[in-house]
Design an enzyme around this catalytic site. Structure first.
Site, PDB file in Angstrom:
ATOM      1  N   ARG A  42       0.865  -1.199   0.000  1.00 54.65           N
ATOM      2  CA  ARG A  42       0.000   0.000   0.000  1.00 54.65           C
ATOM      3  C   ARG A  42       0.892   1.236   0.000  1.00 54.65           C
ATOM      4  NH1 ARG A  42      -2.682   3.125   4.146  1.00 54.65           N
ATOM      5  NH2 ARG A  42      -4.695   3.901   3.404  1.00 54.65           N
ATOM      6  N   SER A 111     -12.748  -3.715  -0.409  1.00 53.99           N
ATOM      7  CA  SER A 111     -13.164  -3.250   0.915  1.00 53.99           C
ATOM      8  C   SER A 111     -14.675  -3.033   0.921  1.00 53.99           C
ATOM      9  CB  SER A 111     -12.476  -1.924   1.258  1.00 53.99           C
ATOM     10  OG  SER A 111     -11.083  -2.094   1.316  1.00 53.99           O
ATOM     11  N   LYS A 140      -5.900   4.697   9.057  1.00 49.92           N
ATOM     12  CA  LYS A 140      -6.628   5.302   7.938  1.00 49.92           C
ATOM     13  C   LYS A 140      -7.531   6.397   8.488  1.00 49.92           C
ATOM     14  CE  LYS A 140      -8.204   3.273   4.356  1.00 49.92           C
ATOM     15  NZ  LYS A 140      -9.123   2.468   3.504  1.00 49.92           N
TER      16      LYS A 140
END
Length: 215
Positions: A42, A111, A140
């Protein structure tokens, strides 16, 4: 490569903000030694050429350990290096479009925060779902919390594997037992730890206990 349900037991999502004096490569290798069963690269801010170089390095490492390797969001880089697949969020490319670009043999993870999103992702070719945030998380900023009842409802609604993500740690992972998930995805519970290999090993043991599955 298609992902097996057991591959999703302990899913490590990278985050370079905790690299410190180590390289991301060294951190991922420590996680793999500790028993991570899946790796997602990521990178939200890395320049494209460096991202590509790093993706190739981590991919080679994951192949050595025979662990699936996917790229977060960046379908172009996943195609360029022939990664095992891609993981996309609700605001990224739609799963149907990702599947069309990657073909039938690649892993597509999505997701989801609701049953509706989960069913749509499954219908559009997702291989697994990442559901969360199941606990408050600092990894996040835009994470939406998903309650236990919604997590269980998603697991009941779909036939594809579901993993939980968001704020999961050694202290709370056992609370997810009986929810229907087949594993967990974590960032800080692995990569912010001073001893990554040891932290991963302990978390893997707890996750096996929580799911009742030994890989």
């Amino acid at each position: 490569m298609k992902c097996d349900k057991k591959d999703l037991l302990l899913y490590a999502v990278t985050d370079r903000k905790w690299t410190g004096e180590k390289t991301l490569y060294e951190q991922v290798e420590a996680a793999l030694r500790g028993g991570a069963t899946f790796v997602q690269l990521r990178e939200k801010t890395l320049e494209e050429a460096r991202f590509l170089e790093e993706a190739r390095e981590i991919q080679r490492l994951c192949r050595q350990y025979k662990v699936p390797f996917v790229i977060n969001d960046n379908v172009a880089i996943a195609r360029e290096i022939d990664a095992d697949g891609v993981h996309v969020g609700q605001s990224d490319m739609e799963a149907l479009d990702v599947r069309a670009l990657l073909g039938p043999d690649k892993i597509v993870g999505v997701s989801a925060q609701t049953v509706e999103q989960a069913l749509l992702a499954e219908a559009h070719g997702a291989d697994y779902l990442g559901v969360g945030a199941v606990f408050p998380t600092g990894s996040k900023a835009d994470a939406v919390e998903v309650g236990r009842s919604e997590l269980e409802a998603i697991c009941r609604a779909v036939k594809i594997p579901v993993i939980a993500i968001g704020g999961i740690s050694r202290e709370n992972v056992l609370e997810l037992g009986g929810s229907g998930i087949c594993g967990i995805a974590v960032i800080s519970a692995i990569f912010s730890q001073p001893h990554i290999e040891e932290a991963t090993r302990k978390l893997r043991n707890l996750t096996e206990k929580m799911t009742g599955v030994t890989v």
